[in-house]
Motif scaffolding. Structure first.
Motif, PDB file in Angstrom:
ATOM      1  N   SER A  72       0.834  -1.246   0.028  1.00 21.66           N
ATOM      2  CA  SER A  72      -0.013  -0.016  -0.099  1.00 21.66           C
ATOM      3  C   SER A  72       0.918   1.145   0.046  1.00 21.66           C
ATOM      4  N   LEU A  73       1.967   1.078   0.629  1.00 26.13           N
ATOM      5  CA  LEU A  73       3.031   2.539   0.566  1.00 26.13           C
ATOM      6  C   LEU A  73       3.586   2.687  -0.755  1.00 26.13           C
ATOM      7  N   ASP A  74       3.589   1.693  -1.699  1.00 33.31           N
ATOM      8  CA  ASP A  74       4.279   1.949  -3.128  1.00 33.31           C
ATOM      9  C   ASP A  74       3.474   2.885  -3.680  1.00 33.31           C
ATOM     10  N   ARG A  75       4.227   3.529  -4.707  1.00 28.66           N
ATOM     11  CA  ARG A  75       3.387   4.502  -5.715  1.00 28.66           C
ATOM     12  C   ARG A  75       4.339   4.163  -7.036  1.00 28.66           C
ATOM     13  N   THR A  76       3.365   4.291  -8.197  1.00 30.64           N
ATOM     14  CA  THR A  76       3.968   4.094  -9.547  1.00 30.64           C
ATOM     15  C   THR A  76       4.772   5.507  -9.904  1.00 30.64           C
ATOM     16  N   PRO A  77       5.627   5.307 -10.815  1.00 34.72           N
ATOM     17  CA  PRO A  77       6.211   6.542 -11.482  1.00 34.72           C
ATOM     18  C   PRO A  77       5.081   7.437 -12.039  1.00 34.72           C
ATOM     19  N   ALA A  78       3.847   6.674 -12.543  1.00 29.20           N
ATOM     20  CA  ALA A  78       2.766   7.746 -13.186  1.00 29.20           C
ATOM     21  C   ALA A  78       2.033   8.347 -12.019  1.00 29.20           C
ATOM     22  N   GLN A  79       1.820   7.687 -10.704  1.00 30.56           N
ATOM     23  CA  GLN A  79       1.138   8.199  -9.692  1.00 30.56           C
ATOM     24  C   GLN A  79       1.915   9.394  -8.845  1.00 30.56           C
ATOM     25  N   LEU A  80       3.357   9.115  -8.709  1.00 34.58           N
ATOM     26  CA  LEU A  80       4.381  10.254  -8.357  1.00 34.58           C
ATOM     27  C   LEU A  80       4.113  11.366  -9.376  1.00 34.58           C
ATOM     28  N   ARG A  81       4.202  11.302 -10.760  1.00 34.31           N
ATOM     29  CA  ARG A  81       4.211  12.435 -11.536  1.00 34.31           C
ATOM     30  C   ARG A  81       2.935  13.168 -11.381  1.00 34.31           C
ATOM     31  N   LYS A  82       1.771  12.378 -11.259  1.00 34.65           N
ATOM     32  CA  LYS A  82       0.792  12.941 -11.164  1.00 34.65           C
ATOM     33  C   LYS A  82       0.536  13.925 -10.001  1.00 34.65           C
ATOM     34  N   GLU A  83       1.030  13.682  -8.842  1.00 33.02           N
ATOM     35  CA  GLU A  83       0.988  14.291  -7.754  1.00 33.02           C
ATOM     36  C   GLU A  83       1.959  15.464  -7.751  1.00 33.02           C
ATOM     37  N   LEU A  84       2.896  15.318  -8.238  1.00 33.18           N
ATOM     38  CA  LEU A  84       3.864  16.317  -8.403  1.00 33.18           C
ATOM     39  C   LEU A  84       3.331  17.404  -9.359  1.00 33.18           C
ATOM     40  N   GLU A  85       2.671  17.121 -10.518  1.00 31.35           N
ATOM     41  CA  GLU A  85       2.140  17.999 -11.430  1.00 31.35           C
ATOM     42  C   GLU A  85       1.206  18.938 -10.694  1.00 31.35           C
ATOM     43  N   LYS A  86       0.244  18.127  -9.862  1.00 28.69           N
ATOM     44  CA  LYS A  86      -0.854  18.739  -8.975  1.00 28.69           C
ATOM     45  C   LYS A  86      -0.210  19.664  -8.244  1.00 28.69           C
ATOM     46  N   LEU A  87       0.917  19.264  -7.408  1.00 27.53           N
ATOM     47  CA  LEU A  87       1.575  20.316  -6.451  1.00 27.53           C
ATOM     48  C   LEU A  87       1.931  21.693  -7.309  1.00 27.53           C
ATOM     49  N   ALA A  88       2.523  21.424  -8.457  1.00 27.56           N
ATOM     50  CA  ALA A  88       3.168  22.337  -9.201  1.00 27.56           C
ATOM     51  C   ALA A  88       2.039  23.281  -9.693  1.00 27.56           C
ATOM     52  N   LYS A  89       1.149  22.853 -10.191  1.00 33.99           N
ATOM     53  CA  LYS A  89      -0.039  23.650 -10.661  1.00 33.99           C
ATOM     54  C   LYS A  89      -0.888  24.550  -9.648  1.00 33.99           C
ATOM     55  N   ARG A  90      -0.703  23.916  -8.309  1.00 31.88           N
ATOM     56  CA  ARG A  90      -1.461  24.488  -7.329  1.00 31.88           C
ATOM     57  C   ARG A  90      -0.444  25.725  -6.715  1.00 31.88           C
ATOM     58  N   GLY A  91       0.742  25.804  -6.900  1.00 32.48           N
ATOM     59  CA  GLY A  91       1.431  26.701  -6.488  1.00 32.48           C
ATOM     60  C   GLY A  91       2.469  26.415  -5.440  1.00 32.48           C
ATOM     61  N   TYR A  92       2.846  24.811  -5.318  1.00 31.16           N
ATOM     62  CA  TYR A  92       3.684  24.570  -3.941  1.00 31.16           C
ATOM     63  C   TYR A  92       5.371  24.540  -4.785  1.00 31.16           C
ATOM     64  N   VAL A  93       6.036  24.715  -3.900  1.00 34.10           N
ATOM     65  CA  VAL A  93       7.438  24.717  -4.257  1.00 34.10           C
ATOM     66  C   VAL A  93       8.512  23.859  -3.325  1.00 34.10           C
ATOM     67  N   PRO A  94       8.814  22.941  -3.599  1.00 32.91           N
ATOM     68  CA  PRO A  94       9.737  21.968  -2.921  1.00 32.91           C
ATOM     69  C   PRO A  94      10.825  22.689  -2.435  1.00 32.91           C
ATOM     70  N   ILE A  95      10.947  22.307  -0.889  1.00 30.19           N
ATOM     71  CA  ILE A  95      12.123  22.486  -0.109  1.00 30.19           C
ATOM     72  C   ILE A  95      12.786  21.152   0.615  1.00 30.19           C
ATOM     73  N   THR A  96      13.842  21.285   1.031  1.00 29.18           N
ATOM     74  CA  THR A  96      14.237  19.921   1.726  1.00 29.18           C
ATOM     75  C   THR A  96      13.907  20.011   3.221  1.00 29.18           C
ATOM     76  N   ALA A  97      14.082  18.906   3.601  1.00 22.03           N
ATOM     77  CA  ALA A  97      13.539  18.654   5.061  1.00 22.03           C
ATOM     78  C   ALA A  97      14.411  19.506   6.243  1.00 22.03           C
ATOM     79  N   ARG A  98      15.684  19.674   5.539  1.00 19.17           N
ATOM     80  CA  ARG A  98      16.521  20.199   6.140  1.00 19.17           C
ATOM     81  C   ARG A  98      16.267  21.747   6.374  1.00 19.17           C
ATOM     82  N   GLU A  99      16.148  22.085   5.307  1.00 14.83           N
ATOM     83  CA  GLU A  99      15.636  23.592   5.199  1.00 14.83           C
ATOM     84  C   GLU A  99      14.444  23.801   6.073  1.00 14.83           C
ATOM     85  N   PHE A 100      13.441  23.043   6.000  1.00 16.10           N
ATOM     86  CA  PHE A 100      12.138  23.208   6.783  1.00 16.10           C
ATOM     87  C   PHE A 100      12.223  23.010   8.182  1.00 16.10           C
TER      88      PHE A 100
END
Length: 361
Positions: A93-121
């Motif tokens: 259940s914890l696994d994700r496919t490359p397509a699922q990962l891509r879909k989620e990242l695309e959603k984040l990008a379109k909604r205005g999210y910008v990645p930072i690292t855990a260290r930066e956070f």
């Protein structure tokens, strides 16, 4: 927002089972050149802002008027997303496919999210353009599906890094960074030279490679000395591979040692560690690192997944939709890494030592 213990138990239980199977309204955005302001005496005396991290434009100088314009809320919630294996065919259940990962990242990008690292956070070094939202992408276990280079020396397109890089190329505002928490064989590599090459490529491109313990044990059942040994062995490995000392650590299974303090700092056999942040396994967005109730020793994460079963209310699809429906609860950047901009009503939520940085409107 309270931390829901029951939810964490559910997510941790799912993680243990999965690992056992191993083979709103648009917000205005301002460009730096559009935000020139007349500085007061305190602003004129400020030293130059810290240079922007790789992949981000220079910061702006925030004012109450500008913070109001972009609806800044740096006391808001931040999604810290948790990923495990990225497989063409999911086996747990914890696994994700490359397509699922891509879909989620695309959603984040379109909604205005910008990645930072855990260290930066964890350090509160959130350098995100004005009006945008930070998100932390984290990958546990250093699995081969997270990173690998092809014959040309580029990340394989089916790996997590390959997907992140591709999404970033299509969305220039989406910074290609993430945190990889590794065990004794980073990315399934056994030779020192290949391990070092992987760590070097990642760190040179802005990614964080940090500590997930040596053998991925349940730290809750270990004595304090064994907990420290598990952590130090990975620190020594990363040092040999050319990585900087870890500033963050993810708890295997999200399981806290009986001595909570030993997860964040300690020593074994002459080697010390001291983390800016220790991360759990779920199941809510994290508080802002500037918030009074933010606990660096137990930072919340959200499992990447849909809305079925246990994930009906605790995983990424649910929470990203929830944040869209409750924009006033989400962390919104003011674009100024030196200041913390918040609505006046949230002034009391900020930790006292950050008081001089606060801009309230």
């Amino acid at each position: 927002m309270r931390i829901i213990g029951l939810a964490n138990v559910v997510v941790i239980s799912v993680a243990i089972v999965g690992l056992s199977l191993l083979p709103g309204e648009p917000r205005p955005h301002a460009k730096p050149q559009e935000t020139a302001t007349v500085k007061g005496a305190d602003e004129a005396a400020r030293p130059p802002a810290t240079p922007a991290p790789v992949g981000l434009p220079p910061g702006v100088v925030s004012t109450p008027e500008f913070a109001r314009q972009v609806r800044a809320n740096e006391a808001g919630l931040v999604p810290v997303l948790m990923y495990h294996r990225i497989l063409a065919k999911r086996l747990a259940s914890l696994d994700r496919t490359p397509a699922q990962l891509r879909k989620e990242l695309e959603k984040l990008a379109k909604r205005g999210y910008v990645p930072i690292t855990a260290r930066e956070f964890a350090r509160g070094e959130i350098h995100v353009p004005a009006g945008k939202f930070p998100v932390v992408l984290t990958f546990d276990d250093g699995h081969p599906s997270h990173f690998g280079l092809d014959a040309s020396g580029n990340p394989r397109p089916d790996t997590a890094v390959g997907v992140i890089q591709d999404v970033a190329s299509r969305h220039p505002g989406f910074r290609p960074v993430a945190t990889f928490w590794v065990n004794k064989e980073p990315f399934g590599l056994r030779e020192h030279d290949t391990q070092a090459a992987a760590v070097r490529w990642l760190t040179e491109h802005g990614y964080e490679v940090a500590n997930h313990t040596w053998t991925h044990p349940n730290l809750r059942v270990l004595k304090r000395k064994k907990v420290r040994e598990q952590i130090v062995r990975v620190e020594r490995l990363l040092k040999k591979l050319g990585a900087p000392p870890s500033e963050t650590m993810a708890l295997p299974y999200g399981s806290m040692p009986r001595s909570k303090k030993s997860a964040r700092s300690g020593s074994w056999d002459g080697t010390r560690y001291d983390f800016a942040g220790v991360f759990l396994a779920g199941a809510e967005p994290s508080l802002s690192p500037y918030a009074k109730k933010f606990d660096r020793g137990a930072i919340q994460r959200i499992q990447s997944n849909g809305k079925k079963g246990e994930c009906r209310k605790w995983c990424s699809q649910y929470w990203l939709d929830w944040l869209d429906r409750h924009p006033g609860e989400r962390y919104v950047s003011d674009g100024d890494p030196e200041r913390i901009s918040i609505p006046e009503k949230r002034r009391g939520n900020i930790v006292a030592k950050r008081g001089l940085q606060v801009i309230a409107y």
